[in-house]
Design a protein around this motif. Structure first.
Motif, PDB file in Angstrom:
ATOM      1  N   MET A   1      23.880 -21.639  14.328  1.00 16.47           N
ATOM      2  CA  MET A   1      23.383 -20.794  15.411  1.00 16.47           C
ATOM      3  C   MET A   1      22.823 -21.666  16.524  1.00 16.47           C
ATOM      4  O   MET A   1      22.048 -22.584  16.279  1.00 16.47           O
ATOM      5  N   LYS A   2      23.217 -21.337  17.769  1.00 18.19           N
ATOM      6  CA  LYS A   2      22.770 -22.121  18.911  1.00 18.19           C
ATOM      7  C   LYS A   2      22.073 -21.203  19.924  1.00 18.19           C
ATOM      8  O   LYS A   2      22.594 -20.147  20.268  1.00 18.19           O
ATOM      9  N   ILE A   3      20.917 -21.661  20.380  1.00 20.50           N
ATOM     10  CA  ILE A   3      20.049 -20.849  21.244  1.00 20.50           C
ATOM     11  C   ILE A   3      19.855 -21.574  22.572  1.00 20.50           C
ATOM     12  O   ILE A   3      19.797 -22.807  22.615  1.00 20.50           O
ATOM     13  N   LEU A   4      19.739 -20.809  23.648  1.00 19.93           N
ATOM     14  CA  LEU A   4      19.382 -21.383  24.955  1.00 19.93           C
ATOM     15  C   LEU A   4      18.105 -20.727  25.444  1.00 19.93           C
ATOM     16  O   LEU A   4      17.973 -19.500  25.419  1.00 19.93           O
ATOM     17  N   HIS A   5      17.163 -21.534  25.880  1.00 20.03           N
ATOM     18  CA  HIS A   5      15.837 -21.092  26.343  1.00 20.03           C
ATOM     19  C   HIS A   5      15.702 -21.347  27.839  1.00 20.03           C
ATOM     20  O   HIS A   5      15.871 -22.475  28.302  1.00 20.03           O
ATOM     21  N   THR A   6      15.411 -20.282  28.587  1.00 15.99           N
ATOM     22  CA  THR A   6      15.166 -20.387  30.020  1.00 15.99           C
ATOM     23  C   THR A   6      14.012 -19.454  30.385  1.00 15.99           C
ATOM     24  O   THR A   6      13.626 -18.595  29.593  1.00 15.99           O
ATOM     25  N   SER A   7      13.476 -19.619  31.592  1.00 18.30           N
ATOM     26  CA  SER A   7      12.358 -18.766  32.015  1.00 18.30           C
ATOM     27  C   SER A   7      12.110 -18.922  33.506  1.00 18.30           C
ATOM     28  O   SER A   7      12.730 -19.758  34.176  1.00 18.30           O
ATOM     29  N   ASP A   8      11.197 -18.115  34.010  1.00 15.84           N
ATOM     30  CA  ASP A   8      10.644 -18.266  35.368  1.00 15.84           C
ATOM     31  C   ASP A   8      11.712 -18.327  36.450  1.00 15.84           C
ATOM     32  O   ASP A   8      11.715 -19.206  37.299  1.00 15.84           O
ATOM     33  N   TRP A   9      12.596 -17.321  36.427  1.00 21.21           N
ATOM     34  CA  TRP A   9      13.626 -17.257  37.451  1.00 21.21           C
ATOM     35  C   TRP A   9      13.036 -16.859  38.806  1.00 21.21           C
ATOM     36  O   TRP A   9      13.484 -17.308  39.847  1.00 21.21           O
ATOM     37  N   HIS A  10      12.095 -15.940  38.793  1.00 22.17           N
ATOM     38  CA  HIS A  10      11.454 -15.446  40.026  1.00 22.17           C
ATOM     39  C   HIS A  10      12.491 -14.917  41.021  1.00 22.17           C
ATOM     40  O   HIS A  10      12.441 -15.227  42.223  1.00 22.17           O
ATOM     41  N   LEU A  11      13.412 -14.106  40.521  1.00 26.97           N
ATOM     42  CA  LEU A  11      14.435 -13.536  41.391  1.00 26.97           C
ATOM     43  C   LEU A  11      13.785 -12.754  42.526  1.00 26.97           C
ATOM     44  O   LEU A  11      12.893 -11.940  42.304  1.00 26.97           O
ATOM     45  N   GLY A  12      14.256 -12.997  43.743  1.00 28.44           N
ATOM     46  CA  GLY A  12      13.698 -12.330  44.915  1.00 28.44           C
ATOM     47  C   GLY A  12      12.704 -13.163  45.684  1.00 28.44           C
ATOM     48  O   GLY A  12      12.265 -12.770  46.769  1.00 28.44           O
ATOM     49  N   ARG A  13      12.346 -14.315  45.158  1.00 29.71           N
ATOM     50  CA  ARG A  13      11.362 -15.165  45.832  1.00 29.71           C
ATOM     51  C   ARG A  13      11.940 -15.740  47.130  1.00 29.71           C
ATOM     52  O   ARG A  13      13.117 -16.091  47.198  1.00 29.71           O
ATOM     53  N   SER A  14      11.094 -15.841  48.140  1.00 30.65           N
ATOM     54  CA  SER A  14      11.470 -16.438  49.420  1.00 30.65           C
ATOM     55  C   SER A  14      10.760 -17.773  49.588  1.00 30.65           C
ATOM     56  O   SER A  14       9.781 -18.063  48.898  1.00 30.65           O
ATOM     57  N   LEU A  15      11.247 -18.569  50.520  1.00 31.63           N
ATOM     58  CA  LEU A  15      10.609 -19.833  50.859  1.00 31.63           C
ATOM     59  C   LEU A  15      10.285 -19.799  52.350  1.00 31.63           C
ATOM     60  O   LEU A  15      11.176 -19.975  53.189  1.00 31.63           O
ATOM     61  N   TYR A  16       9.015 -19.521  52.655  1.00 28.17           N
ATOM     62  CA  TYR A  16       8.585 -19.404  54.054  1.00 28.17           C
ATOM     63  C   TYR A  16       9.520 -18.481  54.841  1.00 28.17           C
ATOM     64  O   TYR A  16      10.001 -18.811  55.919  1.00 28.17           O
ATOM     65  N   GLY A  17       9.769 -17.309  54.260  1.00 29.63           N
ATOM     66  CA  GLY A  17      10.564 -16.292  54.932  1.00 29.63           C
ATOM     67  C   GLY A  17      12.061 -16.388  54.720  1.00 29.63           C
ATOM     68  O   GLY A  17      12.799 -15.475  55.097  1.00 29.63           O
ATOM     69  N   ARG A  18      12.534 -17.443  54.110  1.00 31.10           N
ATOM     70  CA  ARG A  18      13.981 -17.629  53.895  1.00 31.10           C
ATOM     71  C   ARG A  18      14.373 -17.072  52.533  1.00 31.10           C
ATOM     72  O   ARG A  18      13.875 -17.511  51.496  1.00 31.10           O
ATOM     73  N   LYS A  19      15.260 -16.081  52.515  1.00 35.86           N
ATOM     74  CA  LYS A  19      15.745 -15.523  51.261  1.00 35.86           C
ATOM     75  C   LYS A  19      16.562 -16.567  50.511  1.00 35.86           C
ATOM     76  O   LYS A  19      17.244 -17.394  51.115  1.00 35.86           O
ATOM     77  N   LEU A  44      17.311 -16.759  25.271  1.00 35.07           N
ATOM     78  CA  LEU A  44      15.897 -16.374  25.373  1.00 35.07           C
ATOM     79  C   LEU A  44      15.450 -16.526  26.823  1.00 35.07           C
ATOM     80  O   LEU A  44      15.560 -17.614  27.396  1.00 35.07           O
ATOM     81  N   ILE A  45      14.922 -15.456  27.412  1.00 30.81           N
ATOM     82  CA  ILE A  45      14.405 -15.487  28.784  1.00 30.81           C
ATOM     83  C   ILE A  45      12.919 -15.185  28.709  1.00 30.81           C
ATOM     84  O   ILE A  45      12.513 -14.041  28.485  1.00 30.81           O
ATOM     85  N   ALA A  46      12.087 -16.234  28.895  1.00 30.18           N
ATOM     86  CA  ALA A  46      10.660 -16.146  28.576  1.00 30.18           C
ATOM     87  C   ALA A  46       9.782 -15.758  29.770  1.00 30.18           C
ATOM     88  O   ALA A  46       8.799 -16.410  30.085  1.00 30.18           O
ATOM     89  N   GLY A  47      10.142 -14.663  30.440  1.00 30.45           N
ATOM     90  CA  GLY A  47       9.249 -14.068  31.428  1.00 30.45           C
ATOM     91  C   GLY A  47       9.409 -14.535  32.853  1.00 30.45           C
ATOM     92  O   GLY A  47      10.053 -15.541  33.146  1.00 30.45           O
ATOM     93  N   ASP A  48       8.773 -13.771  33.759  1.00 32.03           N
ATOM     94  CA  ASP A  48       8.880 -13.964  35.212  1.00 32.03           C
ATOM     95  C   ASP A  48      10.336 -13.957  35.643  1.00 32.03           C
ATOM     96  O   ASP A  48      10.811 -14.844  36.355  1.00 32.03           O
ATOM     97  N   ILE A  49      11.030 -12.923  35.216  1.00 34.61           N
ATOM     98  CA  ILE A  49      12.415 -12.741  35.643  1.00 34.61           C
ATOM     99  C   ILE A  49      12.443 -12.473  37.144  1.00 34.61           C
ATOM    100  O   ILE A  49      13.252 -13.038  37.884  1.00 34.61           O
ATOM    101  N   PHE A  50      11.529 -11.616  37.590  1.00 39.32           N
ATOM    102  CA  PHE A  50      11.414 -11.294  39.001  1.00 39.32           C
ATOM    103  C   PHE A  50      10.144 -11.900  39.574  1.00 39.32           C
ATOM    104  O   PHE A  50       9.209 -12.225  38.842  1.00 39.32           O
ATOM    105  N   ASP A  51      10.112 -12.019  40.897  1.00 36.07           N
ATOM    106  CA  ASP A  51       8.939 -12.595  41.550  1.00 36.07           C
ATOM    107  C   ASP A  51       7.850 -11.568  41.778  1.00 36.07           C
ATOM    108  O   ASP A  51       6.689 -11.925  41.928  1.00 36.07           O
TER     109      ASP A  51
END
Length: 418
Positions: A1-19, A44-51
């Motif tokens: 069994m093989k697992i992948l761990h990711t997190s903190d995507w913050h989808l929707g986040r801008s950078l000083y107004g830039r999408k 595994l997606i360990a939270g902060d999917i959205f901003d």
């Protein structure tokens, strides 16, 4: 069994107004391809999917499109927990529908801790792993407020609450594992059915960087838990919240995967990663996979000559970077932006932020040296108010604590909850 761990995507986040949707889309395309190439069984997606708790339509589209694509791939199971930026009710709303795609969502704790313990099975319907999908534990989830509490009292209760919750779900997982081993008549070691835990929290000694947007989860920098808080029965602990990939307390099996793209210029020089974990009946094989840089960020600091020289070098390199520029020269340059825009006229680079320290110091006398308005957060503003009204030092600790409690409650308010 093989697992992948990711997190903190913050989808929707801008950078000083830039999408940044193009970056997010490129990352999710890379991740889905990696899952297929690496033959990942569990994601595994360990939270902060959205901003934010109210993500826009495009952020939602990216999320659901990705889940559909991966659920139709080699990957058999996807587990999602909420982070402090997520709305628990928003994540939970489609969970029954997503379950049909083998996507398990845990947005908040319930009255029944066993709801967070999920048994994963292989294509032959045999138990493959047990996951303790612990979401972000809000203050009110794990601590009863009592009158007259000190900061130290709150700290102890928060850490104890986190520890007790993990102990409870781990005990349920161990009980399930024992029963499954008996049913299957398996007499091999416990590693036959590993216990994997997830969480979204701040651990003691965790590394952060300036401008990463990682905010304190509890008032007064409390509940930075140590690795000793987590039960020894956990074979791998997938954490989210901190954006720097790292181990916890030197433990190989307790890790943050970090954010997949730099959330600010403080993260610009980081190597972003995801973590893979492979169980083959022995100790897990843990490896890090490097995420490509989808949009370079560059921070330039110096005199006007220094800045223009660096811009020319980047142009020669055909850079596509987004720039943060801080002018620290001795002379006041009132037309700094116009000068810099002219220098970039034949380039695809963009200026996302300019800090003209000399001009700012001249115009904004109330700001302390080395600070601009952009450097102030809500806590800094409150401190300035205390200064402006000459609030005595002996009153400030309690007032500041109360203020931070209010801010935290506002940030954690689940606006989608009915």
């Amino acid at each position: 069994m093989k697992i992948l761990h990711t997190s903190d995507w913050h989808l929707g986040r801008s950078l000083y107004g830039r999408k940044r949707y193009d970056e997010f889309s490129s990352f999710l395309d890379w991740l889905s391809t990696t899952i297929q190439d690496e033959k990942i069984d569990v994601l595994l997606i360990a939270g902060d999917i959205f901003d934010t708790g109210t993500p826009g339509n495009r952020a939602q589209e990216l999320y659901y499109r990705f889940l559909c694509r991966v659920s139709d791939s080699f990957c058999r199971h996807i587990l999602v927990i909420s982070g402090n930026h997520d709305s628990p009710s928003f994540l939970n709303a489609p969970r029954e529908l997503l379950r049909a795609l083998k996507v398990y969502v845990v947005g908040s704790i319930t009255e029944h801790p066993e709801d967070e313990v999920i048994v994963l099975k292989d294509e032959k319907n045999l138990p493959q792993a047990i996951v303790c999908a612990v979401p972000y534990l809000r203050d009110r989830d794990i601590r009863i407020v009592e009158p007259g509490e000190t900061i130290e009292d709150k700290n102890r209760k928060l850490v104890r609450g986190i520890q007790e919750h993990y102990a409870e779900v781990a005990a349920i997982a161990e009980k399930k594992r024992k029963a499954l081993l008996q049913q299957s008549n398996i007499k091999n070691p416990q590693s036959q059915i590993p216990i994997i835990a997830m969480g979204h929290l701040f651990t003691a000694g965790g590394e952060t960087v300036d401008g990463d947007g990682v905010r304190e989860l509890y008032v007064g920098s409390l509940a930075h838990v140590g690795k000793e808080v987590f039960p020894l029965s956990i074979d791998y602990l997938a954490l989210g919240h901190l954006h720097v990939p790292q181990r916890v307390g030197g433990a190989e099996h307790i890790r943050y995967s970090g954010s997949p793209i730099p959330m600010g210029y403080g993260e610009a020089g980081q190597t972003k990663k995801v973590v893979t974990i492979e169980f083959n009946g022995a100790a897990p094989l843990i490896q890090e996979l490097r995420i490509p840089c989808f949009q370079p960020l560059e921070r330039i600091v110096g005199s006007l000559d220094d800045i223009l020289s660096k811009i020319e070098r980047l142009k020669t390199e055909k850079s596509t970077a987004w720039l943060e520029i801080e002018y620290t020269g001795a002379k006041i340059v009132g037309d700094l932006r116009e000068t810099l825009e002219e220098a970039l006229a034949d380039s695809v680079m963009e200026i996302r932020r300019i800090k003209n320290k000399r001009l700012t110091d001249r115009v904004i006398h109330a700001i302390q040296e080395n600070q601009t308005l952009d450097d102030l957060d809500v806590n800094d503003v409150f401190e300035r108010c205390l200064d402006a009204f000459d609030v005595p030092d002996e009153d400030r600790v309690e007032l500041t604590g109360s203020y931070k409690e209010i801010v935290k409650d506002l940030l954690e308010e689940d606006v989608n909850e009915v």
